[in-house]
Design an enzyme around this catalytic site. Structure first.
Site, PDB file in Angstrom:
ATOM      1  N   ARG A   1     153.276 -14.238 124.573  1.00 36.29           N
ATOM      2  CA  ARG A   1     152.077 -14.229 123.722  1.00 36.29           C
ATOM      3  C   ARG A   1     151.695 -15.652 123.297  1.00 36.29           C
ATOM      4  NH1 ARG A   1     149.224  -9.941 124.259  1.00 36.29           N
ATOM      5  NH2 ARG A   1     148.347 -10.199 122.166  1.00 36.29           N
ATOM      6  N   HIS A   2     151.890 -16.615 124.190  1.00 37.45           N
ATOM      7  CA  HIS A   2     151.603 -18.014 123.871  1.00 37.45           C
ATOM      8  C   HIS A   2     151.242 -18.727 125.170  1.00 37.45           C
ATOM      9  CE1 HIS A   2     151.959 -22.061 122.259  1.00 37.45           C
ATOM     10  NE2 HIS A   2     152.099 -21.556 121.048  1.00 37.45           N
TER      11      HIS A   2
ATOM     12  N   ARG B   1     136.362 -21.201 123.351  1.00 41.69           N
ATOM     13  CA  ARG B   1     136.473 -20.896 124.779  1.00 41.69           C
ATOM     14  C   ARG B   1     135.119 -20.476 125.350  1.00 41.69           C
ATOM     15  NH1 ARG B   1     141.960 -19.553 126.532  1.00 41.69           N
ATOM     16  NH2 ARG B   1     143.359 -19.499 124.712  1.00 41.69           N
TER      17      ARG B   1
ATOM     18  N   SER C   1     105.504 -10.180 142.130  1.00 43.07           N
ATOM     19  CA  SER C   1     105.696  -8.930 141.394  1.00 43.07           C
ATOM     20  C   SER C   1     105.849  -7.810 142.403  1.00 43.07           C
ATOM     21  CB  SER C   1     104.490  -8.662 140.480  1.00 43.07           C
ATOM     22  OG  SER C   1     104.488  -7.328 140.028  1.00 43.07           O
TER      23      SER C   1
ATOM     24  N   ARG D   1     125.804 -16.605 139.152  1.00 39.74           N
ATOM     25  CA  ARG D   1     124.419 -16.629 139.621  1.00 39.74           C
ATOM     26  C   ARG D   1     123.782 -18.019 139.603  1.00 39.74           C
ATOM     27  NH1 ARG D   1     120.739 -12.323 140.189  1.00 39.74           N
ATOM     28  NH2 ARG D   1     118.554 -12.900 140.003  1.00 39.74           N
TER      29      ARG D   1
ATOM     30  N   HIS E   1      96.505 -27.217 118.741  1.00 43.64           N
ATOM     31  CA  HIS E   1      96.486 -25.831 118.241  1.00 43.64           C
ATOM     32  C   HIS E   1      96.179 -24.840 119.376  1.00 43.64           C
ATOM     33  CE1 HIS E   1      96.239 -27.717 114.213  1.00 43.64           C
ATOM     34  NE2 HIS E   1      95.350 -28.510 114.797  1.00 43.64           N
TER      35      HIS E   1
ATOM     36  N   ARG F   1     144.364 -26.593 110.014  1.00 42.30           N
ATOM     37  CA  ARG F   1     143.660 -25.811 111.030  1.00 42.30           C
ATOM     38  C   ARG F   1     143.962 -24.330 110.845  1.00 42.30           C
ATOM     39  NH1 ARG F   1     145.508 -24.755 116.679  1.00 42.30           N
ATOM     40  NH2 ARG F   1     143.343 -24.123 116.895  1.00 42.30           N
TER      41      ARG F   1
END
Length: 369
Positions: free
Chosen positions: A86-87, A339, A290, A21, A160, A330
Site C-alpha cells: 500500500r505504498h 495526479r 454535418s 484521441r 460590442h 503537508r
C-alpha cells in the site's frame, strides 16, 4: 477482422480522450508511468552518487548496478508490491532492489518518498514547458506570416459585436499575436522560476541526512547542491516541508490557464468571422460539416480549441484549493488531485496549441467579403 481479446479489453475500459484521441506522443510520454518511474531511479542514482562522493560507504559496483538498471522496470512486480505494501514508493524501491541486489541497502538512503515524488514532478513540469514553448512560438510565427500577408486588407471592425470603424485583417491578427507573446513570456518565466525540491528529509529539516553525515551541515548542504545540479536545476527551494510549496503548482497552472483564455478568444473570433464569411479555418476536401446538412462548413477545429480551453482554464482551481488546505508540513490529500490536474493541464495545452497551429497554417480569407 475480429478484434483480439486484448483489443476488446482495452475498448471495455475508459481511456482519457486527452491521450487516446488528441495529445502528442511527446507530451503523453512526459506524463507516462515509464517516464515517472525511470526518473525515480535516476534520482536514486544521483543521491547514491552524491552520497558516495561525500564519503558514505557506497561502492562503484553498487553505482554501476544501479546505472545498468535504470530502465529495466518490472511493472508487474511493482504493481504486486504496491498492492501488498500500500505504498507506491516502497514498492518501487523493492522492485529496483530486486534487479540491483548489491545496491539494495543503499537505494533511497536517508530519503523520504517526496524526494523522488516531488523532484520528479518538478522535472516533468519543466520538461512539459519545454514541449509547449516551441509549439507556442511556432503558432506565433505562423500568425505573424498571416498578419503580414493581410496587413493592408480592409475589414470591418467590431466593438460590442456591433459594426465600428475599419481595421485590417492583419491588424486584427496582431491582437491575437500580442496575447500569445504575453503567454510565451509567462510560460518561459514559469519554467525558469521552477526550482528543485532537492534533498530535504521528511519534514524539510534534513535531519536524516545530518544523521548519515554525523551532524556535518556542510556535507548535507553540498549533498543538496550536488543532486540539484545532477538533475539539471540551477537552484533548489531553500525552505520546504515534506513537499515543495503547493503554491508552485498554482503558478504553473495559472500561466497555462491564461494561455487557454488567449486561445479561446482567438478561436471564438475565428468562429464569428466564419459566420460572417470573412475568414475560415481549413476545411478538408472530403470533410463533412454535418451528418444531416453536409453543405455546412462548421469550424470544428476552433470549436475543439474553445471546448478544451474551457477545461484548461478551470484546472487552476485545483492547485488553489490544494495549497489552501496543506496542514503544517503537508497532508496527503494533495496527491490524488495533483495526479489529475497537472497532467491534464499540460496535455490540454499541448492539444490546443497543435490544433491552433493547424488552423493558423490554413486560414482562408474571402477578400470580396
Amino acid at each position: 477482422m475480429a478484434a483480439t481479446g486484448e483489443e476488446r479489453d482495452v475498448m471495455a475500459r475508459y481511456r482519457s480522450p486527452l491521450v487516446s484521441r488528441y495529445a502528442s506522443a511527446e507530451m503523453a510520454y512526459n506524463f507516462s508511468e515509464r517516464k515517472k518511474f525511470s526518473t525515480w531511479r535516476r534520482l536514486w542514482l544521483y543521491l547514491a552518487q552524491a552520497e558516495k562522493s561525500l564519503g558514505l560507504p557506497i561502492t562503484d559496483e553498487q553505482i554501476q548496478e544501479m546505472e545498468a538498471n535504470l530502465d529495466n522496470i518490472d511493472f508487474k512486480m511493482a504493481a504486486e508490491e504496491e498492492k501488498k505494501l500500500r505504498h507506491d514508493v516502497m514498492a518501487h524501491v523493492h522492485t529496483f532492489a530486486h534487479c540491483c541486489p548489491k545496491a539494495a541497502a543503499i537505494i533511497h538512503l536517508g530519503a523520504t518518498s517526496c524526494y523522488v515524488g516531488d523532484n520528479t514532478d518538478l522535472i516533468v513540469l519543466r520538461d512539459g514547458f519545454n514541449v509547449l514553448l516551441p509549439k507556442l512560438a511556432r503558432v506565433i510565427s505562423r500568425l505573424a506570416d498571416f498578419a503580414e500577408k493581410y496587413a493592408d486588407m480592409p475589414a470591418l471592425g467590431f466593438t460590442h459585436y456591433q459594426p465600428a470603424q475599419l481595421t485590417t485583417v492583419g491588424k486584427r491578427c496582431c491582437l491575437w499575436i500580442q496575447d500569445l507573446c504575453m503567454d510565451l513570456q509567462s510560460l518561459e518565466r514559469a519554467r525558469d522560476d521552477l526550482r528543485f525540491r532537492g534533498v530535504k528529509g521528511t519534514t524539510g529539516t534534513q535531519a536524516s541526512f545530518l544523521q548519515l553525515f554525523e551532524g556535518d551541515h556542510s556535507k548535507v548542504e553540498e549533498l543538496d547542491r550536488l543532486v540539484t545540479e545532477k538533475a539539471g536545476f540551477e537552484r533548489a527551494y531553500m525552505v520546504t516541508g515534506q513537499t515543495y510549496s503547493r503554491k508552485v503548482d498554482i503558478g504553473v497552472l495559472a500561466v497555462l490557464a491564461s494561455l487557454g483564455a488567449s486561445i479561446h478568444k482567438i478561436c471564438t473570433d475565428i468562429r464569428l468571422l466564419a459566420n460572417l464569411k470573412e475568414i475560415e479555418e481549413p476545411f478538408e476536401k472530403d470533410q463533412i460539416g454535418s451528418s444531416a446538412m453536409p453543405y455546412k462548413r462548421n469550424p470544428m477545429r476552433s470549436e475543439r480549441c474553445c471546448s478544451l480551453a474551457r477545461h484548461l482554464m478551470t484546472l487552476v482551481m485545483d492547485p488553489l484549493q490544494t495549497a489552501a488546505v496543506q496542514w503544517f508540513e503537508r497532508t496527503l490529500d494533495d496527491s490524488a488531485n495533483r495526479r489529475v490536474c497537472l497532467a491534464e493541464a499540460f496535455l490540454t495545452a499541448d492539444i490546443i496549441l497543435a490544433t491552433l497551429q493547424n488552423i493558423s497554417e490554413g486560414l482562408v480569407v474571402y477578400p470580396k467579403v
